[in-house]
Design an enzyme around this catalytic site. Structure first.
Site, PDB file in Angstrom:
ATOM      1  CD  GLN A 197      -2.866  -1.337   0.236  1.00 15.15           C
ATOM      2  OE1 GLN A 197      -3.736  -0.470   0.213  1.00 15.15           O
ATOM      3  NE2 GLN A 197      -2.821  -2.325  -0.664  1.00 15.15           N
ATOM      4  CB  ALA A 238     -11.397   0.678   3.153  1.00 16.50           C
ATOM      5  CG  HIS A 239      -7.249   0.397   0.335  1.00 13.07           C
ATOM      6  ND1 HIS A 239      -6.331  -0.558  -0.018  1.00 13.07           N
ATOM      7  CD2 HIS A 239      -8.465  -0.134   0.073  1.00 13.07           C
ATOM      8  CE1 HIS A 239      -6.964  -1.608  -0.473  1.00 13.07           C
ATOM      9  NE2 HIS A 239      -8.259  -1.383  -0.442  1.00 13.07           N
ATOM     10  CG  ASN A 240      -7.259   3.413  -2.815  1.00 14.66           C
ATOM     11  OD1 ASN A 240      -6.181   3.959  -2.632  1.00 14.66           O
ATOM     12  ND2 ASN A 240      -7.371   2.148  -3.104  1.00 14.66           N
ATOM     13  CB  SER A 258     -12.029   2.578  -4.394  1.00 10.05           C
ATOM     14  OG  SER A 258     -10.725   2.054  -4.350  1.00 10.05           O
TER      15      SER A 258
END
EC number: 2.3.1.191
Lengths: 350, 350, 350
Positions: A197, A238-240, A258
């Site tokens: 990541q 969460a990521h993004n 995302s």
């Protein structure tokens, strides 16, 4: 303990007052029963009756409620907002003396802004930048090359990951984890393999982040929390993801990777939001809803099923399971009676 | 490793025994398969068969099951409760040597009770009071003017906010955040403004608080957790809540602000409870329920929808969405057949 | 900043290449818009168009997509997996210098493997064993007699309880609590009494555990997380659970005590799983589902209700509550029209 008179408060906050200008308060209280020497507010007209009986020495009211004041009052277009600003005068935890606690571990290559504070057992790693007047509480870790904006407060034991940046005047409660590894895994021949990541996390100005809330860093690009966002406790982002300006999210909500949430949204508690979707500006999602697809127009949305007596509820669950059978029975009746029927739904097309 | 004989255990805990009084145990085990030199218990009659085959050296049983004992046993009215008390003898993590670890940071104005312990890298701030025999584990922070009762144990890395008070004999697991800022925000012209949270958190005696659980301090008055409450991990309790005596709440449950929960309630896991409501004494809420309004009478309540095959489930969801259409079809049939019909529901009145 | 040429990457990872072997990259990027000097990948054929316009210098593609490459490329059977492995070259947070930070507190009876690291303010208690090349980040606590396997990384502020064992090459994110006291309480005459939790927690090799996730130790036997398991953030796993090899669980999911989950399962986010049940291998549970009973066959399962406009949703909830009435109306129609009807469901039998 600071004490303020009605007159002082009226002048400092630009509000009209009513009653004895020397009336003094040294703290805040609710209206019912209220406390002498304390300041309360009336925002919800439902509680207007409390004005008559409250023991509060000063009450902040709207112009409409001003005639009902029995004692001293401050008149504000938005009494709750006026209360929020005045109450800060009585907050004993706001001030601190600048400096670095002897037990803190600050790398020689980190930079500490004027008037900033690094508390007991806090760790500031190489290349990290702490802004002017920032407060890094006990047990926090500011990792390598992270940037903490001016006036930002990490209450205690916050973890700020490498290269994460926080803007000015943010407030982060104890135990929050900012910029952790996103949940990126690829299936390999022997099992899951880690997908590095390599993005980071960018947090804007005036953001609040609650206790034990987790925000993951991006996989390639950055996770972004825009200016003025308010996040409650135990939230997972969460990521993004990108959370738009001034959006507020209540506790225990989880947002998968995302997803982009618009500006000025209000997301209730314990909501679950799918990954890779978009939510428009000014959307309100009620508590415990499940958001599986994009929301393209502002409005209020929900999907939670409220409580029932458990026996009754079990029957309801069984009936929900029998819905296919009920539809078949309906159809049989319609055929039998030959009443005109609209299009029959087809489960295969669902 | 401590060893106890059947006779010693019977005397110490005031229980009847059966079998060789010299039978010795030095630990605990399940009944199936059981371990020689270990103590087990039989509480659920469903597992009575295991008495015949267990390798446990001593089994705690109810009077009803005593005749089925093959070896040594202790007879208790409530075998599980007797087990709970006896098992504490074998807990290697209970004892500690009083003192302050050299790496701990204890303010000169804090007071430490006799026999108390402050662990490695723990921080005890100005004016904090640590009760007799209290245990402040590694990495905990006890903030300014907080009070920790006698015999209370903060396992590790617990954050106790300013002025928070905990009663006697509490146990708080790692990562819990006690007395964090409540989620109070007012809309200002430029966006959200912080509403200072000037209340605190009061926790009674004999309370357990789980890992990474968060309890916010009150906005004006205090958040209150009464005596004997049991809170599991990752729970969120918002500002101004009051949780009644001996209520137990399972993991991942969230409770919004100003809600009052009665005494001896049992709240399941991942339940969502709205703000500003009241729940009566002795209420049981099943896991994953959504509680949107007050519950005024004791009883069992639920609202969760259990699992189904995903294809079947998708059909069910579509049918739920078609319920309005189904009701219209029913009504058309009723009109057509002219059968006597009760009041028709009207969606507009919902 | 490391730089690699197409040729170097092809050789190091055993991949075919296409284009100028001297093409160099020093980081990763998404394909749209892409960045010169960076490497991207195309895994989902839906985004194949981006190959034509991307500014990425090297793109990893499947053999099928290779003909569409405009510039340099690496050809891999699984482009995402190849990306995961190559991207690790650009991860700036992987390397560390072995050693113990002067502010760490390491007991004299703990053992530290060759090449291991203990960070600032970390605590390693008596009898703990840190494996070769393991990384114990800032503020972590490794409690008495715990074992950390070779190459395992505790990012920061992780709490590892007494006697907990972690295998090799695990990764644990900030704030995780491993081996906390399970929620075991027995009703006594004065209220809840603690049931000592005397088991521990055993974590296999190659396990990832997310930020602020909690795993309780067993009551008598151990809680077990098998090899290759992937756990996201803010997950709760109660005492005595067993999670099978290579199972992945998304954020905010809670699993009650003594449940066993099979191998290679995929459990979505915010799922609630009951205690004392078994889930077979290769089961997929969709996000926000409620699992109340055992799942004995592989397949995909769900129970979440997706979002709707709140007004429409409130009508749906009312209709769900009227299902019993709808069934009665159906039955009345069937009687009246005397059409042949199958078995009538009886709510009493639910």
């Amino acid at each position: 303990m600071s004490t303020y008179t009605l007159d002082e408060l009226a002048q400092r906050f630009g509000l009209q007052s009513s009653g004895d200008p020397a009336t003094a308060v040294h703290g805040v209280c609710g209206l019912k029963p209220g406390k002498p020497g304390h300041l309360g507010f009336l925002s919800n007209p439902k509680f207007r009756d409390e004005l008559a009986s409250t023991a509060a020495s000063i009450v902040i009211v709207s112009p409409r409620d001003a005639p009902a004041l029995k004692g001293a009052g401050l008149i504000a277009a938005d009494p709750y907002l006026a209360y929020a600003r005045i109450a800060a005068l009585f907050d004993p935890d706001r001030d601190f003396e600048a400096g670095v606690h002897p037990s803190a571990v600050v790398d020689a290559t980190a930079t500490l802004g004027t008037g900033s504070f690094v508390g007991a057992t806090a760790v500031v790693e190489a290349g990290a930048q702490i802004g002017e007047g920032a407060y890094i509480g006990a047990g926090c870790t500011v990792s390598r090359d992270a940037v903490i904006g001016a006036g930002t407060r990490l209450v205690a034991r916050v973890w700020v990951g490498p290269r994460v940046t926080l803007g000015a005047r943010c407030q982060v409660q104890a135990g929050a984890v900012l910029g952790s590894r996103g949940f990126g895994n690829a299936r390999g021949p022997q099992g899951w393999e880690e997908v590095p990541q390599l993005g980071s996390l960018v947090v804007g100005d005036d953001v609040e982040i609650g206790a034990n809330t987790c925000i993951d860093r991006g996989a390639i690009d950055d996770t972004v929390i825009e200016n003025g966002v308010r996040l409650d406790n135990l939230i997972q982002i969460a990521h993004n993801c990108r959370i738009g300006e001034h959006t507020a999210i209540a506790a225990c909500t989880g947002i998968a990777g995302s997803t982009r949430i618009g500006r000025r949204c209000m997301i209730g508690g314990a909501v679950g939001i799918n990954g890779h979707i978009e939510i428009a500006d000014d959307v309100i999602v009620l508590g415990r809803a499940m958001v599986t697809g994009s929301i393209t127009t502002r409005g209020v949305y929900g999907s939670g099923l409220p409580l029932d007596d458990a026996r009754e509820w079990r029957k309801t669950v069984a009936r929900v399971r029998r819905l296919g059978r009920m539809e078949a029975r309906l159809q049989a009746l319609e055929r039998h009676t030959r009443i005109p029927v609209g299009t029959q739904e087809d489960d295969k097309n669902v």
